[in-house]
Design a protein around this motif. Structure first.
Motif, PDB file in Angstrom:
ATOM      1  N   ASP A  18       0.830  -1.195   0.000  1.00 10.25           N
ATOM      2  CA  ASP A  18       0.000   0.000   0.000  1.00 10.25           C
ATOM      3  C   ASP A  18       0.870   1.252   0.000  1.00 10.25           C
ATOM      4  O   ASP A  18       2.100   1.178  -0.025  1.00 10.25           O
ATOM      5  N   SER A  19       0.223   2.397   0.023  1.00 10.58           N
ATOM      6  CA  SER A  19       0.964   3.660  -0.038  1.00 10.58           C
ATOM      7  C   SER A  19       1.852   3.861   1.182  1.00 10.58           C
ATOM      8  O   SER A  19       2.865   4.562   1.105  1.00 10.58           O
ATOM      9  N   ASP A  23       5.686   5.235   1.239  1.00 11.41           N
ATOM     10  CA  ASP A  23       6.083   6.314   2.143  1.00 11.41           C
ATOM     11  C   ASP A  23       7.251   5.877   3.027  1.00 11.41           C
ATOM     12  O   ASP A  23       8.219   6.621   3.219  1.00 11.41           O
ATOM     13  N   ASP A  76       8.347  12.288  -3.978  1.00 17.16           N
ATOM     14  CA  ASP A  76       7.078  12.545  -3.309  1.00 17.16           C
ATOM     15  C   ASP A  76       6.289  11.233  -3.262  1.00 17.16           C
ATOM     16  O   ASP A  76       6.055  10.608  -4.302  1.00 17.16           O
ATOM     17  N   ALA A  77       5.909  10.807  -2.078  1.00 17.18           N
ATOM     18  CA  ALA A  77       5.270   9.494  -1.902  1.00 17.18           C
ATOM     19  C   ALA A  77       3.983   9.358  -2.706  1.00 17.18           C
ATOM     20  O   ALA A  77       3.740   8.324  -3.321  1.00 17.18           O
ATOM     21  N   ASP A  78       3.151  10.390  -2.723  1.00 17.61           N
ATOM     22  CA  ASP A  78       1.885  10.311  -3.460  1.00 17.61           C
ATOM     23  C   ASP A  78       2.113  10.195  -4.961  1.00 17.61           C
ATOM     24  O   ASP A  78       1.470   9.383  -5.631  1.00 17.61           O
ATOM     25  N   ARG A  79       3.035  10.999  -5.481  1.00 16.91           N
ATOM     26  CA  ARG A  79       3.315  10.931  -6.918  1.00 16.91           C
ATOM     27  C   ARG A  79       3.951   9.597  -7.297  1.00 16.91           C
ATOM     28  O   ARG A  79       3.621   9.016  -8.327  1.00 16.91           O
ATOM     29  N   TRP A  81       3.648   6.741  -5.714  1.00 10.62           N
ATOM     30  CA  TRP A  81       2.601   5.720  -5.568  1.00 10.62           C
ATOM     31  C   TRP A  81       1.749   5.661  -6.841  1.00 10.62           C
ATOM     32  O   TRP A  81       1.487   4.590  -7.381  1.00 10.62           O
ATOM     33  N   ARG A  82       1.310   6.822  -7.313  1.00 12.53           N
ATOM     34  CA  ARG A  82       0.479   6.867  -8.535  1.00 12.53           C
ATOM     35  C   ARG A  82       1.248   6.323  -9.736  1.00 12.53           C
ATOM     36  O   ARG A  82       0.687   5.608 -10.568  1.00 12.53           O
ATOM     37  N   GLU A  83       2.521   6.663  -9.828  1.00 13.23           N
ATOM     38  CA  GLU A  83       3.331   6.181 -10.940  1.00 13.23           C
ATOM     39  C   GLU A  83       3.490   4.668 -10.898  1.00 13.23           C
ATOM     40  O   GLU A  83       3.405   3.987 -11.920  1.00 13.23           O
ATOM     41  N   LYS A  85       1.460   2.516  -9.661  1.00 13.79           N
ATOM     42  CA  LYS A  85       0.181   1.824  -9.851  1.00 13.79           C
ATOM     43  C   LYS A  85      -0.324   1.895 -11.280  1.00 13.79           C
ATOM     44  O   LYS A  85      -1.361   1.368 -11.608  1.00 13.79           O
TER      45      LYS A  85
END
Length: 86
Positions: A18-19, A23, A76-79, A81-83, A85
């Motif tokens: 998971d994210s 992170d 950046d953890a959010d960016r 993560w999106r990449e 996935k």
């Protein structure tokens, strides 16, 4: 009496992360590239007590795919993560 197999990780744990795992990896240091992150996943990451083997394997596969398609790397953890996935 405990049921057989209850001490093993579930199939869900074996192929998923998971994210929070992304992170966690990014908190350790500032990565410069997919290659650098991939090298860590293949070496030191194997012994990391926070990551289950299934999480590690799924992360490694997603990092390999992102690197192969030339995706932009980001700390950046959010960016990231999106990449991963995609």
């Amino acid at each position: 009496m405990e049921r057989p197999g209850t001490n093993r990780p579930s199939a869900y744990d074996q192929a998923y992360y998971d994210s929070a795992a992304v992170d966690y990896i990014l908190r350790g240091r500032r990565w410069q590239s997919w290659h650098e992150l991939l090298e860590w996943l293949r070496s030191e990451g194997v012994d990391d007590p926070y990551l289950a083997q299934g999480e590690l394997q799924a992360l490694r596969q997603d990092v390999e795919r992102a690197a192969a398609r030339g995706a932009p790397f980001d700390n950046d953890a959010d960016r990231l993560w999106r990449e991963l996935k995609q």
